[in-house]
Write a protein that holds these residues in place. Structure first.
Motif, PDB file in Angstrom:
ATOM      1  N   ASP A   1       0.845  -1.198   0.000  1.00 14.11           N
ATOM      2  CA  ASP A   1       0.000   0.000   0.000  1.00 14.11           C
ATOM      3  C   ASP A   1       0.881   1.248   0.000  1.00 14.11           C
ATOM      4  O   ASP A   1       2.111   1.175   0.064  1.00 14.11           O
ATOM      5  CB  ASP A   1      -0.987  -0.006   1.170  1.00 14.11           C
ATOM      6  N   ALA A   2       0.258   2.397  -0.094  1.00 15.54           N
ATOM      7  CA  ALA A   2       0.998   3.638  -0.276  1.00 15.54           C
ATOM      8  C   ALA A   2       1.903   3.959   0.903  1.00 15.54           C
ATOM      9  O   ALA A   2       3.044   4.403   0.714  1.00 15.54           O
ATOM     10  CB  ALA A   2       0.014   4.787  -0.513  1.00 15.54           C
ATOM     11  N   THR A   3       1.421   3.730   2.110  1.00 18.41           N
ATOM     12  CA  THR A   3       2.231   4.070   3.286  1.00 18.41           C
ATOM     13  C   THR A   3       3.472   3.201   3.368  1.00 18.41           C
ATOM     14  O   THR A   3       4.581   3.703   3.629  1.00 18.41           O
ATOM     15  CB  THR A   3       1.396   3.928   4.570  1.00 18.41           C
ATOM     16  N   GLU A   4       3.317   1.921   3.142  1.00 16.23           N
ATOM     17  CA  GLU A   4       4.459   1.010   3.180  1.00 16.23           C
ATOM     18  C   GLU A   4       5.489   1.389   2.119  1.00 16.23           C
ATOM     19  O   GLU A   4       6.698   1.483   2.392  1.00 16.23           O
ATOM     20  CB  GLU A   4       3.985  -0.426   2.964  1.00 16.23           C
ATOM     21  N   LEU A   5       5.022   1.608   0.913  1.00 16.62           N
ATOM     22  CA  LEU A   5       5.932   1.945  -0.178  1.00 16.62           C
ATOM     23  C   LEU A   5       6.572   3.314   0.028  1.00 16.62           C
ATOM     24  O   LEU A   5       7.788   3.481  -0.144  1.00 16.62           O
ATOM     25  CB  LEU A   5       5.186   1.914  -1.511  1.00 16.62           C
ATOM     26  N   ALA A   6       5.776   4.309   0.389  1.00 14.17           N
ATOM     27  CA  ALA A   6       6.302   5.658   0.576  1.00 14.17           C
ATOM     28  C   ALA A   6       7.346   5.701   1.687  1.00 14.17           C
ATOM     29  O   ALA A   6       8.354   6.415   1.579  1.00 14.17           O
ATOM     30  CB  ALA A   6       5.167   6.628   0.887  1.00 14.17           C
ATOM     31  N   THR A   7       7.127   4.937   2.748  1.00 14.76           N
ATOM     32  CA  THR A   7       8.108   4.879   3.827  1.00 14.76           C
ATOM     33  C   THR A   7       9.441   4.365   3.318  1.00 14.76           C
ATOM     34  O   THR A   7      10.509   4.922   3.626  1.00 14.76           O
ATOM     35  CB  THR A   7       7.600   3.993   4.970  1.00 14.76           C
ATOM     36  N   ALA A   8       9.403   3.303   2.515  1.00 12.40           N
ATOM     37  CA  ALA A   8      10.635   2.754   1.955  1.00 12.40           C
ATOM     38  C   ALA A   8      11.311   3.750   1.016  1.00 12.40           C
ATOM     39  O   ALA A   8      12.540   3.917   1.042  1.00 12.40           O
ATOM     40  CB  ALA A   8      10.338   1.451   1.227  1.00 12.40           C
ATOM     41  N   LEU A   9      10.519   4.426   0.185  1.00 15.52           N
ATOM     42  CA  LEU A   9      11.090   5.393  -0.750  1.00 15.52           C
ATOM     43  C   LEU A   9      11.754   6.558  -0.017  1.00 15.52           C
ATOM     44  O   LEU A   9      12.844   7.005  -0.396  1.00 15.52           O
ATOM     45  CB  LEU A   9      10.007   5.928  -1.683  1.00 15.52           C
TER      46      LEU A   9
END
Length: 235
Positions: free
Chosen positions: A204-212
């Motif tokens: 989801d967006a939060t998981e991906l955005a955190t990694a980015l």
């Protein structure tokens, strides 16, 4: 020292989360909104409420070069992409070529035209490779190669399917695909293939955005292609 980030594609599902998380990390953030966006006012208010600045520079190389020189970002996010439905309205898959590849090339040229050398974080896709059969993957492969050859420090992220219950856009086929791939990933996890399961599980967006954001702010993480399984676990 406080860092500055310029986020293109800020109004998308992942982009909104990236702006939010950058703000939470204390990064001075400039969120880009297309001048012609039908939701320009809505997103301007939303981003300003987060404490981010808003920029509406048109997608023109000279204009973008001036904006990048003015902002002088330490990190630049390219989270832009078109959809299959929009591409069908173009001639000969020109939508992918113009947006997924063309806008990245424009932004790279805008950076290299001056003295700007931000760390360029590109949201690509799992499975991108040379000789891809579809226009979507061919455009993204060209974009990746352009970024690797341009001389800017970069991160190329290749996530699996990006979706979640908080996604406002209606994409029923995408959600159905995520359901089946997540079910298959769960099965792989049970039988011990955990790394493979992590690769194909949706994010989801939060998981991906955190990694980015983690990768963007890590000075030692440069000139890397980051596969799907490495983008999991961030919250």
């Amino acid at each position: 020292m406080t860092k500055t980030a310029f986020v293109t594609g800020a109004t998308g599902y992942t982009g909104r989360a990236v702006v939010r998380i950058l703000h939470e990390r204390g990064v001075e953030t400039v969120a880009h909104i297309r001048p012609g966006s039908s939701k320009r006012e809505e997103f301007t208010d939303r981003f300003q409420d987060l404490g981010a600045d808003v920029d509406c520079t048109p997608w023109e190389e000279d204009a973008m070069a001036q904006t990048i020189a003015r902002i002088a970002p330490d990190v630049l996010f390219f989270l832009v992409g078109t959809t299959r439905a929009r591409d069908r309205k173009s001639d000969g898959d020109a939508g992918y070529e113009a947006v997924d590849y063309g806008l990245l090339k424009l932004l790279v040229d805008a950076c290299t035209a001056g003295d700007a050398s931000p760390k360029f974080v590109y949201l690509s896709a799992m499975g991108v490779k040379e000789g891809a059969m579809t226009a979507y993957y061919r455009a993204r492969y060209r974009a990746e190669e352009t970024l690797k050859e341009c001389g800017l420090p970069y991160i190329i992220a290749r996530p699996a399917m990006i979706t979640g219950p908080d996604r406002r856009e209606s994409r029923p086929m995408e959600k159905l695909g995520a359901f089946f791939t997540d079910a298959a990933s769960a099965t792989l996890g049970v039988v011990g293939a955990r790394r493979l399961a992590a690769r194909y599980r949706s994010t989801d967006a939060t998981e991906l955005a955190t990694a980015l954001v983690d990768l963007a702010l890590d000075d030692e993480a440069t000139n890397r292609i980051v596969e799907s399984e490495e983008l999991k676990g961030g919250r």
